[in-house]
Write a protein that holds these residues in place. Structure first.
Motif, mmCIF file in Angstrom:
data_model
loop_
_atom_site.group_PDB
_atom_site.id
_atom_site.type_symbol
_atom_site.label_atom_id
_atom_site.label_comp_id
_atom_site.label_asym_id
_atom_site.label_seq_id
_atom_site.Cartn_x
_atom_site.Cartn_y
_atom_site.Cartn_z
ATOM 1 N N ALA A 137 0.562 -1.170 -0.385
ATOM 2 C CA ALA A 137 0.627 0.329 0.139
ATOM 3 C C ALA A 137 0.827 1.212 0.331
ATOM 4 O O ALA A 137 0.480 1.935 -0.848
ATOM 5 N N ILE A 138 1.800 1.355 0.990
ATOM 6 C CA ILE A 138 2.729 2.449 1.073
ATOM 7 C C ILE A 138 3.819 2.442 -0.426
ATOM 8 O O ILE A 138 3.943 4.021 -0.857
ATOM 9 N N LEU A 139 4.246 1.630 -1.103
ATOM 10 C CA LEU A 139 4.805 1.494 -2.065
ATOM 11 C C LEU A 139 4.417 2.105 -3.507
ATOM 12 O O LEU A 139 5.080 2.893 -4.590
ATOM 13 N N CYS A 140 2.996 1.433 -3.113
ATOM 14 C CA CYS A 140 1.769 1.902 -4.499
ATOM 15 C C CYS A 140 1.418 3.050 -4.301
ATOM 16 O O CYS A 140 1.244 4.190 -5.858
ATOM 17 N N ARG A 141 1.565 3.415 -3.398
ATOM 18 C CA ARG A 141 1.078 5.120 -3.053
ATOM 19 C C ARG A 141 1.825 6.062 -2.665
ATOM 20 O O ARG A 141 1.967 7.194 -3.925
ATOM 21 N N TYR A 142 3.153 5.895 -2.777
ATOM 22 C CA TYR A 142 4.218 6.353 -3.116
ATOM 23 C C TYR A 142 5.889 5.846 -3.186
ATOM 24 O O TYR A 142 6.459 5.507 -2.785
ATOM 25 N N PRO A 143 5.995 5.417 -4.818
ATOM 26 C CA PRO A 143 6.837 5.548 -5.557
ATOM 27 C C PRO A 143 7.611 6.084 -5.348
ATOM 28 O O PRO A 143 8.846 5.227 -5.062
ATOM 29 N N GLU A 148 14.793 5.037 3.895
ATOM 30 C CA GLU A 148 14.314 4.926 5.570
ATOM 31 C C GLU A 148 12.961 5.602 5.620
ATOM 32 O O GLU A 148 12.079 4.765 7.075
ATOM 33 N N VAL A 149 12.425 6.255 5.431
ATOM 34 C CA VAL A 149 11.090 7.275 5.123
ATOM 35 C C VAL A 149 9.619 5.736 4.968
ATOM 36 O O VAL A 149 9.308 5.574 5.808
ATOM 37 N N THR A 150 10.656 4.841 4.404
ATOM 38 C CA THR A 150 9.463 4.042 4.017
ATOM 39 C C THR A 150 9.438 2.463 4.744
ATOM 40 O O THR A 150 8.226 2.310 5.068
ATOM 41 N N LYS A 388 10.715 16.884 -1.304
ATOM 42 C CA LYS A 388 9.093 16.314 -0.748
ATOM 43 C C LYS A 388 8.280 16.370 -1.382
ATOM 44 O O LYS A 388 7.860 15.578 -1.537
ATOM 45 N N GLY A 389 7.983 17.608 -2.635
ATOM 46 C CA GLY A 389 7.409 18.136 -3.945
ATOM 47 C C GLY A 389 7.833 16.005 -4.373
ATOM 48 O O GLY A 389 6.849 15.937 -5.356
ATOM 49 N N TRP A 390 9.495 16.706 -4.472
ATOM 50 C CA TRP A 390 9.409 15.423 -5.641
ATOM 51 C C TRP A 390 9.167 13.493 -4.161
ATOM 52 O O TRP A 390 8.359 12.988 -5.723
ATOM 53 N N TYR A 391 9.527 13.800 -3.489
ATOM 54 C CA TYR A 391 9.021 12.477 -2.529
ATOM 55 C C TYR A 391 8.111 11.758 -2.830
ATOM 56 O O TYR A 391 7.631 10.603 -2.402
ATOM 57 N N LEU A 392 6.860 12.952 -2.211
ATOM 58 C CA LEU A 392 5.418 12.446 -2.127
ATOM 59 C C LEU A 392 4.207 12.958 -3.502
ATOM 60 O O LEU A 392 3.749 12.764 -3.282
ATOM 61 N N TYR A 393 5.577 11.941 -4.138
ATOM 62 C CA TYR A 393 4.394 12.224 -5.902
ATOM 63 C C TYR A 393 3.779 10.619 -5.325
ATOM 64 O O TYR A 393 4.690 9.473 -5.177
ATOM 65 N N SER A 394 2.221 11.355 -6.594
ATOM 66 C CA SER A 394 1.400 9.807 -5.638
ATOM 67 C C SER A 394 0.702 10.002 -6.716
ATOM 68 O O SER A 394 0.291 10.830 -7.397
ATOM 69 N N PRO A 395 0.111 8.746 -7.439
ATOM 70 C CA PRO A 395 -0.456 8.667 -8.745
ATOM 71 C C PRO A 395 -2.251 8.654 -8.161
ATOM 72 O O PRO A 395 -2.521 8.574 -7.618
ATOM 73 N N LEU A 396 -2.951 9.427 -9.185
ATOM 74 C CA LEU A 396 -4.201 9.294 -9.196
ATOM 75 C C LEU A 396 -5.324 8.314 -8.925
ATOM 76 O O LEU A 396 -5.370 8.103 -7.796
ATOM 77 N N TRP A 410 -4.568 -6.148 -14.606
ATOM 78 C CA TRP A 410 -3.555 -5.461 -13.625
ATOM 79 C C TRP A 410 -2.489 -3.938 -14.781
ATOM 80 O O TRP A 410 -2.190 -4.936 -15.844
ATOM 81 N N GLU A 411 -1.993 -3.582 -13.650
ATOM 82 C CA GLU A 411 -1.931 -2.215 -14.670
ATOM 83 C C GLU A 411 -0.291 -1.976 -13.780
ATOM 84 O O GLU A 411 -0.398 -1.838 -12.431
ATOM 85 N N PRO A 412 0.743 -1.907 -14.305
ATOM 86 C CA PRO A 412 2.202 -1.496 -13.338
ATOM 87 C C PRO A 412 1.760 -0.415 -12.987
ATOM 88 O O PRO A 412 1.649 0.128 -13.434
ATOM 89 N N VAL A 413 2.242 -0.427 -12.136
ATOM 90 C CA VAL A 413 2.741 1.176 -11.183
ATOM 91 C C VAL A 413 4.460 1.790 -11.166
ATOM 92 O O VAL A 413 4.885 0.879 -11.855
ATOM 93 N N LEU A 414 4.221 2.704 -11.619
ATOM 94 C CA LEU A 414 5.602 3.402 -11.827
ATOM 95 C C LEU A 414 6.995 2.946 -10.591
ATOM 96 O O LEU A 414 6.420 2.489 -9.400
ATOM 97 N N VAL A 415 7.993 2.489 -10.905
ATOM 98 C CA VAL A 415 9.307 2.089 -10.260
ATOM 99 C C VAL A 415 9.911 3.353 -10.419
ATOM 100 O O VAL A 415 10.708 3.353 -11.212
ATOM 101 N N ASP A 416 10.834 3.647 -9.424
ATOM 102 C CA ASP A 416 11.346 4.760 -9.674
ATOM 103 C C ASP A 416 12.116 4.885 -9.497
ATOM 104 O O ASP A 416 12.930 3.274 -8.584
ATOM 105 N N GLY A 417 13.498 6.095 -9.926
ATOM 106 C CA GLY A 417 15.470 5.335 -9.728
ATOM 107 C C GLY A 417 15.420 5.419 -8.299
ATOM 108 O O GLY A 417 16.703 4.692 -8.733
ATOM 109 N N GLY A 418 14.661 5.093 -7.663
ATOM 110 C CA GLY A 418 15.185 5.203 -6.342
ATOM 111 C C GLY A 418 15.750 7.177 -5.812
ATOM 112 O O GLY A 418 15.371 7.690 -5.877
#
Length: 422
Positions: A137-143, A148-150, A388-396, A410-418
């Motif tokens: 739930a956390i990784l898909c909402r805030y990819p 550490e924050v996760t 924070k604006g970059w890290y707290l990005y959340s899809p609609l 199934w629709e793949p979620v965003l996988v960020d570079g880290g």
């Protein structure tokens, strides 16, 4: 994908068990080592039943209603407990979850060491389910969240303190001491003794600390201590649990010293827990019981109603040491222009409490904005706001992998570079 038949691989958990009351004291431990089953699973294979050993002498057995001989209430008393039925209705548990299993979830292993009557097995399953549902739930909402924050967000949702608070909110009370005569609706555990406090301020200590030499001899060796020095975020995701805490691994060779096996069993039997640990085990065991009896969908709905519905401000979990440097590294990695701080407005420059508003721009795009009593403070707050604006990005539309088995594509979620590595 075919679903698993729960009754075929979880019979030891789903089948209700009872304790025979007509046994003598000398047969008590023999029975607890080999409990028998009065019920049969609803399957084609028949469950063998065990008979109660008959006493050798002609003495009469004790009173069958004397529950003080048992360490925990028998499952047959679950239907006569109004407190247990009220808890079942208050939590809106599925009708397929029997009261016997709910009563078993309230019995901590410290109160009853028999694994057939405590919540140890259910707690292990619920622990894994809580970690899986919370992490996805956390990784898909805030990819884009840092590691550490996760880990901090996962602990905030399903950590020990949160689960203990949930137990109190559910109205579950704790018994003063475990026993067979206690109402099955109470949480039963052997509480840990208090620390080395003094008696009424007289200076007399409650515990004797003369055995300090034994504690010094049991200290870990330097090789074991080096394991605790790992502080990297990558090591926490590979070697530690989903809270980022190091997993305690004990390597005991029973072949060379067989007497250690009996000592470990006796130590587990005398183990005492705190109220927070017992409450945590109850919530995890209830999560596992709902999954086994009602299925995956009911378990996920129970998780969303009682755990995921709690409000958590993820933006307060961040802690930046050098936000301006991190923002520069982030812009360089993503191919943006170098960030530049510009003052947007100011008031009271020569007064006692001035206020400056500074914005951080990458070319013509404003990344963040912040205000402060000085230009440096406003610039740092603007950089923190941009990060924070970059890290707290959340899809609609947030979809988790566990929803893929419900027939929806199934629709793949965003996988960020880290996160930014400096």
């Amino acid at each position: 994908m075919k679903g698993l038949r729960l009754l075929r691989w979880s019979g030891s958990v789903l089948s209700p068990r009872t304790r025979p009351c007509c046994f003598l004291h000398k047969y008590q431990y023999q029975y607890r080592a080999q409990p028998f089953n009065l019920f049969r699973l609803q399957s084609s294979a028949a469950v063998p039943t065990r008979t109660i050993p008959e006493p050798e002498d002609d003495t009469l057995p004790p009173d069958p209603t004397d529950y003080t001989l048992l360490p925990s209430p028998p499952p047959s008393r679950a239907h006569s407990s109004a407190r247990l039925s009220a808890l079942h209705a208050r939590l809106v548990l599925p009708p397929r979850l029997p009261l016997e299993t709910l009563a078993r979830c309230l019995i901590d292993p410290s109160a009853d060491v028999n694994p057939n009557f405590n919540n140890a097995s259910l707690s292990i399953l619920g622990h894994d389910l809580l970690g899986y549902y919370t992490s996805e739930a956390i990784l898909c909402r805030y990819p884009r969240l840092p590691t550490e924050v996760t880990l901090a967000a996962v602990y905030a949702y399903c950590g020990s303190k949160t689960l203990a608070a949930i137990t109190r909110e559910w109205g579950v009370e704790v018994a003063a001491a475990p026993g067979g005569e206690v109402d099955p609706g109470f949480l039963q555990c052997a509480r840990q003794e208090a620390g080395n406090a003094s008696v009424n301020g007289t200076g007399t200590q409650l515990k004797d600390l003369s055995n300090l030499s034994e504690e010094v001899s049991t200290r870990p060796n330097p090789e074991q201590q080096m394991r605790g020095w790992r502080q990297g975020a990558s090591s926490k995701t590979v070697y530690d649990d989903y809270f980022g805490d190091e997993i305690k691994r004990t390597e005991t060779d029973y072949s060379e010293r067989p007497e250690l096996r009996q000592e470990d069993a006796q130590r587990k039997a005398e183990r005492r827990v705190t109220l927070e640990q017992a409450s945590t085990g109850f919530v995890r065991a209830l999560m596992g019981a709902v999954y086994l009896h009602a299925g995956k969908k009911a378990c996920y709905n129970f998780f969303k109603a009682h755990v995921l519905s709690r409000h958590l401000d993820v933006s307060r979990l961040f802690e930046f040491r050098q936000p301006t440097r991190d923002l520069s590294k982030l812009c360089a990695r993503e191919g943006f222009e170098s960030p530049v701080a510009r003052m947007l407005s100011e008031t009271g420059r020569k007064s006692r409490h001035p206020v400056f508003v500074v914005g951080v721009f990458a070319g013509k795009d404003k990344l963040g904005e912040g205000s402060g009593g000085s230009l440096d403070e406003a610039r740092i707050r603007a950089a923190v706001g941009a990060l924070k604006g970059w890290y707290l990005y959340s899809p609609l539309e947030v979809r988790v992998p566990s929803e893929a088995t419900e027939g929806k594509p199934w629709e793949p979620v965003l996988v960020d570079g880290g996160e930014v590595v400096v």
